[in-house]
Design an enzyme around this catalytic site. Structure first.
Site, PDB file in Angstrom:
ATOM      1  N   GLY A 155     -18.025 -18.477  -0.913  1.00 41.98           N
ATOM      2  CA  GLY A 155     -18.814 -18.232  -2.123  1.00 41.98           C
ATOM      3  C   GLY A 155     -19.930 -17.221  -1.851  1.00 41.98           C
ATOM      4  O   GLY A 155     -19.650 -16.059  -1.642  1.00 41.98           O
ATOM      5  N   SER A 171     -15.650 -16.222   5.198  1.00 44.15           N
ATOM      6  CA  SER A 171     -16.521 -15.474   4.315  1.00 44.15           C
ATOM      7  C   SER A 171     -17.928 -16.085   4.361  1.00 44.15           C
ATOM      8  O   SER A 171     -18.516 -16.196   5.445  1.00 44.15           O
ATOM      9  CB  SER A 171     -15.930 -15.456   2.896  1.00 44.15           C
ATOM     10  N   TRP A 172     -18.481 -16.529   3.235  1.00 44.62           N
ATOM     11  CA  TRP A 172     -19.776 -17.192   3.263  1.00 44.62           C
ATOM     12  C   TRP A 172     -19.748 -18.425   4.166  1.00 44.62           C
ATOM     13  O   TRP A 172     -20.748 -18.762   4.806  1.00 44.62           O
ATOM     14  CB  TRP A 172     -20.212 -17.580   1.849  1.00 44.62           C
ATOM     15  N   ASP A 207      -8.683  -6.782   4.747  1.00 43.71           N
ATOM     16  CA  ASP A 207      -9.800  -7.424   4.037  1.00 43.71           C
ATOM     17  C   ASP A 207     -10.676  -6.347   3.409  1.00 43.71           C
ATOM     18  O   ASP A 207     -11.299  -5.546   4.111  1.00 43.71           O
ATOM     19  CB  ASP A 207     -10.608  -8.270   5.023  1.00 43.71           C
ATOM     20  N   HIS A 232      -8.381 -10.924   2.649  1.00 45.57           N
ATOM     21  CA  HIS A 232      -9.483 -11.881   2.598  1.00 45.57           C
ATOM     22  C   HIS A 232      -9.029 -13.295   2.239  1.00 45.57           C
ATOM     23  O   HIS A 232      -9.747 -14.257   2.484  1.00 45.57           O
ATOM     24  CB  HIS A 232     -10.521 -11.406   1.581  1.00 45.57           C
TER      25      HIS A 232
END
Length: 295
Positions: A29, A96-97, A248, A276
């Protein structure tokens, strides 16, 4: 549900083998929440899989809440959850986050970390945020132009988008969110995506999700620019595997290389046939192989 203070209660779930090696999954996120598909990324016969929806996300309450919602708050929540479940040490996985949050937690609680497998590295640098909103524009110019046209002005596009989503005008915020979703999906797929059509319930969920994300990105994820380097230094020597898809377009491969170079003892694997999305077959296979070394 677990009450964590400040008016927040987080949803958590456990999957797999109760007697297996504890494994914490951190969703991306910010704002996304966990998916029913996420447990399938791991070998349920070998791991006790723990996941939770971060503050304001998914099934946690109150959904979309921004007060007392910072990276430091989430790090504290991870510790509350670990102690609540009676876990001494666990493996950590995040993409990711989720990779950003894993580094932040691990740097403060190294003794509770068995190791990490991090995917789609995001270091929360200003340049990483600006790449997503502006630098990648040439990759999907039509979707990027539509997003930018929603928020005219002279500030950085990241600021304009986040200000609009966090603003008081519900209708305009939703319009920006829909174009943000289209832009993100176009980048992820590598081809133009349709503008999403949302019913009332879906629109409310999307607004809450992207308000949380805008809150974090507007504040540079509540971390100094070079904080990731200090975190990496504090994790040196732990078994950490970094996976990054060569395709990505959301998080640049440069971030994975930079983290690898600052994290002594880490191993970096480029996944040629992945971008991704963690559910791409090549990335799923790479995750299973990376975790096999820990079981």
């Amino acid at each position: 549900m677990l009450g964590v203070g400040d008016g927040h209660a987080i949803w958590f779930g456990q999957y797999g083998n109760p007697d297996g090696t504890p494994l914490l999954f951190l969703h991306g996120g910010p704002g996304s929440g966990c998916s029913p598909r996420h447990p399938g990324l791991f070998d349920a016969s070998r791991f006790r899989i723990v996941m939770f929806d971060q503050r304001g996300c998914g099934r946690s309450n109150p959904r979309g809440a921004l007060a007392a919602n910072t990276t430091a708050d989430l790090v504290a929540d991870i510790e509350r959850l670990r102690q609540h479940l009676g876990v001494n040490r666990w493996l950590v996985s995040g993409g990711s986050w989720g990779s950003t949050l894993a580094l932040a937690w691990g740097a403060h609680h190294r003794d509770a970390c068995l190791g990490m497998v991090l995917r789609g590295i995001f270091l929360a640098r200003r340049s990483d945020i600006d790449w997503f909103f502006d630098g990648a524009g040439a990759l999907q110019p039509a979707a990027h132009t539509r997003l930018a046209s929603c928020v005219p002005g002279k500030k950085r596009l990241a600021e304009r988008v986040c200000d609009a989503v966090l603003g008081a005008g519900h209708g305009h915020a939703l319009e920006v969110v829909r174009h943000w979703m289209q832009w993100e999906e176009s980048l992820t797929r590598g081809q133009p995506a349709a503008l999403p059509q949302l019913d009332a319930a879906s629109a409310a969920r999307a607004l809450d999700k992207y308000r949380v994300q805008a809150h974090y990105l507007r504040h540079d994820c509540f971390q100094p620019e070079d904080e990731w380097q200090h975190q990496a230094a504090g994790l040196a020597g732990l078994p950490i595997r970094l996976l990054h898809g060569r395709r990505d377009r959301i998080c640049r491969p440069e971030a994975a290389l930079a983290l690898h170079e600052h994290l002594p003892g880490s191993r970096l694997l480029w996944v040629d046939e992945a971008g991704h999305d963690p559910f791409e077959p090549a990335m799923q296979a790479a995750l299973h192989e990376a975790f096999a070394a820990f079981s």
